[in-house]
Write an enzyme that holds these catalytic residues in place. Structure first.
Site, PDB file in Angstrom:
ATOM      1  CD  GLU A  88       0.292  66.224 -40.141  1.00 53.99           C
ATOM      2  OE1 GLU A  88       0.250  67.462 -40.235  1.00 53.99           O
ATOM      3  OE2 GLU A  88      -0.587  65.552 -39.570  1.00 53.99           O
ATOM      4  CD  GLU A 135      -3.377  65.676 -34.124  1.00 53.25           C
ATOM      5  OE1 GLU A 135      -3.826  65.969 -35.256  1.00 53.25           O
ATOM      6  OE2 GLU A 135      -3.823  64.725 -33.451  1.00 53.25           O
ATOM      7  CG  ASP A 147      -4.126  71.081 -33.661  1.00 52.61           C
ATOM      8  OD1 ASP A 147      -3.377  70.092 -33.743  1.00 52.61           O
ATOM      9  OD2 ASP A 147      -3.834  72.197 -34.104  1.00 52.61           O
TER      10      ASP A 147
END
Length: 478
Positions: free
Chosen positions: A308, A278, A461
């Protein structure tokens, strides 16, 4: 003259009436679409035939101190700053300007503080605010906690720097080796803000958060060796890793050495053991390039959000890479689709790159998710992307079950899944769209965005962890 004015008045009233009726009809239709999507998820999200039962999770963990971001800046007597993205934070001005940059974009971001005294002063001010909360922090710790809460039958071995307060907060069902214990908790500051919130002349387009920390344990990946040493390959179904982003505050030589240590450990894993990495927010293109070229091909699965993904494309010279500098909110669906395809084609396992282990990418943003994988490497991906999307709304609203009154569908009426795609429309009764390109297959699902979010930190997450638990890894060769 009187009759002309009367006619104009009647027409104006008629137009207003028609507009209000049309607007009401649209709202009713949208609410029905939201209900249909919720019902479709409830009936179709089912676990795969073979589920992950034994997990090894690490390596970052801390305590999150969550505060209203703008309220904290005002308490620090910081005016609205100019928008400037800093790789790391040395001063309060750096915090001011970097927060302003991401606040105006509505993008999640994380930056390390290099001055311990300044960071401690900011934390002390945070604890004097009317509103602050402590939560489990660190991508790995959050993934472990969410998974054990949703799937209590799953056994999880957790490795990360765990201080006394965090140990009290973590679920007792987690197995935490003694080597993971540290004497003082690491604290990360989570500066949250709501949709439409203002700071000076800036207004946030969505609810999100900015994270900063001065963290010695996680920033040096002190638990990396412990993570590999404590792994029992024969009794592990799935490995979950995160925390590389916190290395960004270190020198390039140190970063490269820790990345090489990570790669050495991953090289010892059999290909039959899936490893998920992750990612989290980074600002150093050289460091991200190191992760892309050295680490990504050694893991089976990759999770990342819009910041990201676009920054990875910028660092790796991928598609739409200039969008990182001016993107506000989630990227257009076709652009995100192009970038997910690019990751798999350039870094993933294929007939032209059989040595790579990367077979899955899970992209998540505010309004939609995409999972792409190598055909035959994973099953249940369409259900997994729906499960992750559903979790996003539930986690943000902090509820066990969604309903249309608390969420908002922010998905376009028509869209392309990738740039060369046909124009598509969302069917709320079948809210997962699937397609194939070459050796890869893709699934996309809208997200029902929480109208009054209670939690913004840890969403990625939770989403990635949930998506993994509804996925089945099919590659069993050693």
């Amino acid at each position: 003259m009187f009759f002309k004015a009367l006619c104009i008045g009647i027409c104006a009233v008629g137009i207003i009436f028609v507009y209000d009726a049309w607007k009401t009809a649209l709202e009713v239709r949208k609410e029905q679409m939201e209900e249909d999507i919720i019902n479709a998820w409830e009936t179709r999200v089912v676990s795969p035939p073979v589920k992950f039962q034994r997990l090894h999770v690490g390596i970052n963990s801390n305590i999150d101190l969550i505060v209203p971001g703008v309220m904290l800046l005002k308490a620090l007597a910081i005016p609205s700053g100019r928008r400037e993205n800093k790789d790391v934070l040395n001063t309060v001005d750096d915090l001011e300007n970097t927060f302003a940059h991401f606040f105006a974009k509505g993008s999640a971001a994380e930056r390390a503080f290099l001055d311990k005294k300044i960071f401690q002063r900011i934390v002390s001010t945070s604890k004097m605010l009317e509103i602050f909360q402590y939560h489990i922090g660190g991508n790995a710790a959050i993934m472990a906690s969410i998974i054990t809460e949703q799937f209590p039958e799953v056994k999880i071995n957790f490795i990360g720097p765990v201080g006394p307060k965090l140990l009290e907060m973590l679920p007792t069902s987690l197995n935490i080796p003694t080597k993971s214990r540290i004497s003082t908790d690491e604290v990360h500051l989570i500066m949250e803000y709501g949709v439409g919130e203002t700071w000076g002349d800036l207004r946030s387009p969505v609810a999100n958060r900015f994270i900063t920390s001065y963290d010695e344990s996680n920033s040096q990946a002190t638990m990396l060796e412990t993570f590999f040493e404590s792994l029992d390959v024969q009794n592990t179904d799935l490995v979950l890793m995160s925390g590389l982003h916190i290395l960004e505050g270190q020198s390039k030589d140190f970063f490269i050495k820790r990345i090489q240590a990570l790669c050495n450990g991953l090289n010892n894993f059999p290909r039959s053991l899936p490893v998920h990495l992750e990612l989290a927010s980074m600002a150093n293109a050289d460091f991200v390039r190191e992760i892309l070229t050295k680490v990504v091909s050694k893991v089976s699965s990759l999770g990342l959000n819009e910041q990201e993904l676009t920054f990875a494309s910028l660092a790796g010279n991928g598609p739409h890479n200039s969008d990182f500098h001016h993107q506000s909110g989630p990227p257009e669906i076709n652009k995100a689709g192009d970038m997910v395809i690019w990751l798999l084609q350039n870094y993933g396992q294929s007939s032209s790159n059989p040595e790579s282990r990367l077979t899955r990418v899970h992209f998540h943003c505010l309004s939609y998710h995409i999972i792409g994988n190598l055909k035959g490497a994973w099953s249940n991906s369409a259900i997994a992307v729906a499960a992750g999307s559903r979790m996003a709304g539930k986690q943000a609203c902090d509820v066990q079950k969604l309903n249309s009154s608390i969420v908002d569908l922010k998905f376009p009426s028509s869209f392309k899944a990738f740039s060369d795609d046909i124009e598509r429309e969302l069917d709320p009764n079948n809210p997962v769209i699937s397609w194939e390109i070459g050796e890869f297959e893709f699934s996309l699902s809208p997200v029902l965005v929480c109208k009054d979010p209670q939690k913004t930190v840890g969403l990625g997450d939770s989403i990635s962890g949930t998506g993994l638990m509804f996925s089945q890894y099919m590659l069993t060769s050693k």
